[in-house]
Design a protein around this motif. Structure first.
Motif, PDB file in Angstrom:
ATOM      1  N   ALA A  52       0.934  -1.221  -0.237  1.00  0.00           N
ATOM      2  CA  ALA A  52       0.116   0.079  -0.167  1.00  0.00           C
ATOM      3  C   ALA A  52       0.808   1.215   0.047  1.00  0.00           C
ATOM      4  O   ALA A  52       0.676   2.107  -0.716  1.00  0.00           O
ATOM      5  N   THR A  53       1.975   1.345   0.860  1.00  0.00           N
ATOM      6  CA  THR A  53       2.810   2.579   0.921  1.00  0.00           C
ATOM      7  C   THR A  53       3.525   2.482  -0.533  1.00  0.00           C
ATOM      8  O   THR A  53       3.461   3.911  -0.922  1.00  0.00           O
ATOM      9  N   SER A  54       4.050   1.504  -1.040  1.00  0.00           N
ATOM     10  CA  SER A  54       4.588   1.660  -2.380  1.00  0.00           C
ATOM     11  C   SER A  54       3.772   2.294  -3.495  1.00  0.00           C
ATOM     12  O   SER A  54       3.948   2.991  -4.219  1.00  0.00           O
ATOM     13  N   ALA A  55       2.531   1.562  -3.507  1.00  0.00           N
ATOM     14  CA  ALA A  55       1.476   2.155  -4.495  1.00  0.00           C
ATOM     15  C   ALA A  55       0.797   3.391  -4.458  1.00  0.00           C
ATOM     16  O   ALA A  55       0.935   4.081  -5.449  1.00  0.00           O
ATOM     17  N   ALA A  56       0.868   4.003  -3.159  1.00  0.00           N
ATOM     18  CA  ALA A  56       0.697   5.354  -3.061  1.00  0.00           C
ATOM     19  C   ALA A  56       1.529   6.329  -3.646  1.00  0.00           C
ATOM     20  O   ALA A  56       1.317   7.176  -4.045  1.00  0.00           O
ATOM     21  N   SER A  57       2.954   5.967  -3.806  1.00  0.00           N
ATOM     22  CA  SER A  57       3.991   6.969  -4.296  1.00  0.00           C
ATOM     23  C   SER A  57       4.191   6.496  -5.864  1.00  0.00           C
ATOM     24  O   SER A  57       4.871   7.128  -6.755  1.00  0.00           O
ATOM     25  N   THR A  58       3.797   5.321  -6.237  1.00  0.00           N
ATOM     26  CA  THR A  58       4.440   4.865  -7.593  1.00  0.00           C
ATOM     27  C   THR A  58       3.217   4.395  -8.796  1.00  0.00           C
ATOM     28  O   THR A  58       3.626   4.066  -9.818  1.00  0.00           O
ATOM     29  N   GLU A  59       2.082   4.661  -8.193  1.00  0.00           N
ATOM     30  CA  GLU A  59       1.103   4.232  -9.088  1.00  0.00           C
ATOM     31  C   GLU A  59      -0.252   5.385  -9.312  1.00  0.00           C
ATOM     32  O   GLU A  59      -0.363   6.114  -8.263  1.00  0.00           O
ATOM     33  N   LEU A  60      -0.652   5.622 -10.328  1.00  0.00           N
ATOM     34  CA  LEU A  60      -1.483   6.461 -10.795  1.00  0.00           C
ATOM     35  C   LEU A  60      -3.033   5.573 -11.616  1.00  0.00           C
ATOM     36  O   LEU A  60      -2.495   5.056 -12.551  1.00  0.00           O
ATOM     37  N   LEU A  61      -3.990   6.039 -11.225  1.00  0.00           N
ATOM     38  CA  LEU A  61      -5.257   5.624 -11.921  1.00  0.00           C
ATOM     39  C   LEU A  61      -5.781   6.777 -12.608  1.00  0.00           C
ATOM     40  O   LEU A  61      -6.156   7.593 -11.656  1.00  0.00           O
ATOM     41  N   ILE A  62      -6.005   6.829 -13.748  1.00  0.00           N
ATOM     42  CA  ILE A  62      -6.587   8.017 -14.611  1.00  0.00           C
ATOM     43  C   ILE A  62      -8.025   7.312 -15.103  1.00  0.00           C
ATOM     44  O   ILE A  62      -7.821   6.197 -15.569  1.00  0.00           O
ATOM     45  N   ALA A  63      -9.049   8.128 -14.799  1.00  0.00           N
ATOM     46  CA  ALA A  63     -10.337   7.560 -15.354  1.00  0.00           C
ATOM     47  C   ALA A  63     -10.971   8.644 -15.736  1.00  0.00           C
ATOM     48  O   ALA A  63     -11.079   9.591 -14.960  1.00  0.00           O
ATOM     49  N   GLY A  64     -12.293   8.221 -16.587  1.00  0.00           N
ATOM     50  CA  GLY A  64     -13.179   9.257 -16.914  1.00  0.00           C
ATOM     51  C   GLY A  64     -13.673   9.145 -18.391  1.00  0.00           C
ATOM     52  O   GLY A  64     -13.550   8.304 -19.153  1.00  0.00           O
ATOM     53  N   SER A  65     -13.456  10.312 -19.011  1.00  0.00           N
ATOM     54  CA  SER A  65     -13.790  10.945 -20.280  1.00  0.00           C
ATOM     55  C   SER A  65     -13.071   9.946 -21.237  1.00  0.00           C
ATOM     56  O   SER A  65     -11.946   9.751 -21.569  1.00  0.00           O
ATOM     57  N   THR A  66     -14.060   9.356 -22.304  1.00  0.00           N
ATOM     58  CA  THR A  66     -13.472   8.513 -23.318  1.00  0.00           C
ATOM     59  C   THR A  66     -12.806   9.411 -24.484  1.00  0.00           C
ATOM     60  O   THR A  66     -12.142   8.956 -25.334  1.00  0.00           O
ATOM     61  N   THR A  67     -13.106  10.604 -24.422  1.00  0.00           N
ATOM     62  CA  THR A  67     -12.514  11.577 -25.457  1.00  0.00           C
ATOM     63  C   THR A  67     -10.863  11.787 -24.931  1.00  0.00           C
ATOM     64  O   THR A  67     -10.157  11.449 -25.772  1.00  0.00           O
ATOM     65  N   VAL A  68     -10.757  11.965 -23.768  1.00  0.00           N
ATOM     66  CA  VAL A  68      -9.365  12.134 -23.180  1.00  0.00           C
ATOM     67  C   VAL A  68      -8.439  10.973 -23.306  1.00  0.00           C
ATOM     68  O   VAL A  68      -7.213  11.043 -23.267  1.00  0.00           O
ATOM     69  N   GLN A  69      -9.438   9.664 -23.030  1.00  0.00           N
ATOM     70  CA  GLN A  69      -8.520   8.552 -22.913  1.00  0.00           C
ATOM     71  C   GLN A  69      -7.583   8.182 -23.821  1.00  0.00           C
ATOM     72  O   GLN A  69      -6.465   7.564 -23.544  1.00  0.00           O
ATOM     73  N   PRO A  70      -7.671   8.433 -25.150  1.00  0.00           N
ATOM     74  CA  PRO A  70      -6.550   7.912 -26.176  1.00  0.00           C
ATOM     75  C   PRO A  70      -5.197   8.875 -25.884  1.00  0.00           C
ATOM     76  O   PRO A  70      -4.155   8.204 -25.832  1.00  0.00           O
ATOM     77  N   VAL A  71      -5.543  10.066 -25.599  1.00  0.00           N
ATOM     78  CA  VAL A  71      -4.407  10.786 -25.270  1.00  0.00           C
ATOM     79  C   VAL A  71      -3.533  10.578 -23.835  1.00  0.00           C
ATOM     80  O   VAL A  71      -2.306  10.411 -23.702  1.00  0.00           O
ATOM     81  N   SER A  72      -4.461  10.175 -22.831  1.00  0.00           N
ATOM     82  CA  SER A  72      -4.010   9.673 -21.720  1.00  0.00           C
ATOM     83  C   SER A  72      -3.240   8.478 -21.784  1.00  0.00           C
ATOM     84  O   SER A  72      -2.171   8.215 -21.477  1.00  0.00           O
ATOM     85  N   GLU A  73      -3.423   7.548 -22.697  1.00  0.00           N
ATOM     86  CA  GLU A  73      -2.752   6.316 -22.879  1.00  0.00           C
ATOM     87  C   GLU A  73      -1.399   6.516 -23.524  1.00  0.00           C
ATOM     88  O   GLU A  73      -0.261   5.989 -23.017  1.00  0.00           O
ATOM     89  N   LEU A  74      -1.375   7.504 -24.412  1.00  0.00           N
ATOM     90  CA  LEU A  74      -0.219   7.809 -24.953  1.00  0.00           C
ATOM     91  C   LEU A  74       0.768   8.536 -23.978  1.00  0.00           C
ATOM     92  O   LEU A  74       1.998   8.421 -23.938  1.00  0.00           O
ATOM     93  N   LEU A  75       0.220   9.597 -23.245  1.00  0.00           N
ATOM     94  CA  LEU A  75       0.878  10.289 -22.149  1.00  0.00           C
ATOM     95  C   LEU A  75       1.374   9.285 -21.297  1.00  0.00           C
ATOM     96  O   LEU A  75       2.637   9.144 -20.831  1.00  0.00           O
ATOM     97  N   ALA A  76       0.401   8.247 -20.662  1.00  0.00           N
ATOM     98  CA  ALA A  76       0.931   7.462 -19.940  1.00  0.00           C
ATOM     99  C   ALA A  76       2.154   6.877 -20.402  1.00  0.00           C
ATOM    100  O   ALA A  76       3.287   6.345 -19.384  1.00  0.00           O
ATOM    101  N   GLU A  77       2.228   5.834 -21.196  1.00  0.00           N
ATOM    102  CA  GLU A  77       3.188   5.290 -21.754  1.00  0.00           C
ATOM    103  C   GLU A  77       4.609   6.107 -22.179  1.00  0.00           C
ATOM    104  O   GLU A  77       5.589   5.481 -21.464  1.00  0.00           O
TER     105      GLU A  77
END
Length: 318
Positions: A52-77
């Motif tokens: 839990a401690t590690s996840a809090a500092s090294t993981e992000l969940l981005i969720a919501g708009s399917t319009t924003v989703q494609p660019v979010s995936e490229l940005l995340a990668e």
């Protein structure tokens, strides 16, 4: 063009996923449930406090708009390539889910292709908006109607209002089948603002921009509305011309360069009500990792990822 839309870039740690499911069960939020359904299978049986401690500092969940989703995936990668050890998962669910999920602590960053509504801010006053770019909504029709009146007539907001409130079943004199979004959506909010009336419940809904696009592609009488990035270069559809009192745009005029001119310009190159912001949302001040990712998303270095999916980075429009 959008092969990556439903490709999660990383899994969710066991303890985070477990805690998320507990919160969802308690909250009973339908919009959040939409987000969580696609990755609940990643939950493992065992977890530790260290996880839990590690996840809090090294993981992000981005969720919501399917319009924003494609660019979010490229940005995340791209971000993960430069930040080894950081895991970013991207999910859809619609703009409404983006607001509620981040406000409830389900996601770290919410995504919305519209401004946060006053009613949402009343309910979730800590939600902060971080604009990362902009885009536009376009009207699409099945290619079977190319060469007919719908391909050569620029329609008005009143024409679309009559079709989507159920008053008529034609557009430019052509009998059509309209499609809308099935979930709370920034794309639909932008379209509704343009036509000036809510859409009838009798209009068939489809999930996400991709769902509406597929519905119109599969129906020779299909008409719908999607983000420009989904329509640009898509097979089996064409973009319908639109007009208002100040401007008129045929299908050939609905281009990225013309839409881009609208942002920050005094003259109206594209119809103003069909352009909208692309936003990330945080619950209060961003954490260090959230702020780092936000800085990356808004940096000039990220412009190429917005362009790749037909959007406009914040540095291009302000």
């Amino acid at each position: 063009m959008f092969k990556k839309i439903f490709n999660d870039e990383a899994g969710v740690s066991p303890i985070v996923a477990t805690l998320v499911l507990v919160v969802v069960a308690i909250a009973g939020a339908a919009a959040v449930g939409t987000i969580m359904g696609s990755f609940s299978s990643d939950v493992a049986e065992d977890a530790s406090v260290g996880d839990a401690t590690s996840a809090a500092s090294t993981e992000l969940l981005i969720a919501g708009s399917t319009t924003v989703q494609p660019v979010s995936e490229l940005l995340a990668e791209a971000y993960m390539e430069d930040h080894q050890g950081v895991k970013i998962t991207v999910q859809g669910g619609g703009s409404g889910a983006g607001v509620s999920s981040v406000a409830m602590g389900i996601s770290d960053i919410g995504a919305a292709s519209r401004a946060v509504k006053d009613s949402e801010l009343d309910k979730y006053p800590d939600v902060q908006t971080h604009q990362i770019g902009g885009s536009a909504v376009v009207i699409i029709a099945n290619d079977a109607m190319i060469g007919g009146a719908l391909n050569t007539t620029n329609v008005t907001a009143a024409d679309l209002q009559a079709l989507y409130n159920g008053s008529v079943s034609t557009l430019a004199g052509v009998t059509v089948t309209p499609y809308q979004r099935a979930e709370s959506s920034g794309t639909e909010d932008t379209f509704v603002d343009f036509i000036g009336e809510d859409i009838s419940d009798d209009v068939e809904g489809a999930v996400g921009n991709g769902g509406v696009l597929a519905a119109v592609q599969d129906d020779t009488a299909g008409v719908g509305f999607v983000d420009f990035g989904y329509a640009d270069g898509a097979d089996d559809i064409f973009m319908v011309g639109v007009k208002n009192d100040n401007a008129e745009f045929g299908p050939e005029d609905i281009t990225a360069s013309n839409i881009k001119k609208e942002f920050g310009a005094e003259d109206e190159y594209y119809l103003h009500d069909l352009t909208r912001p692309l936003n990330y949302l945080t619950n209060g001040e961003p954490t260090a990792l959230e702020q780092s990712f936000l800085n990356f998303a808004m940096s000039p270095a990220s412009t190429e990822y917005f362009s790749e999916v037909g959007y406009f980075a914040i540095n291009e429009i302000v």
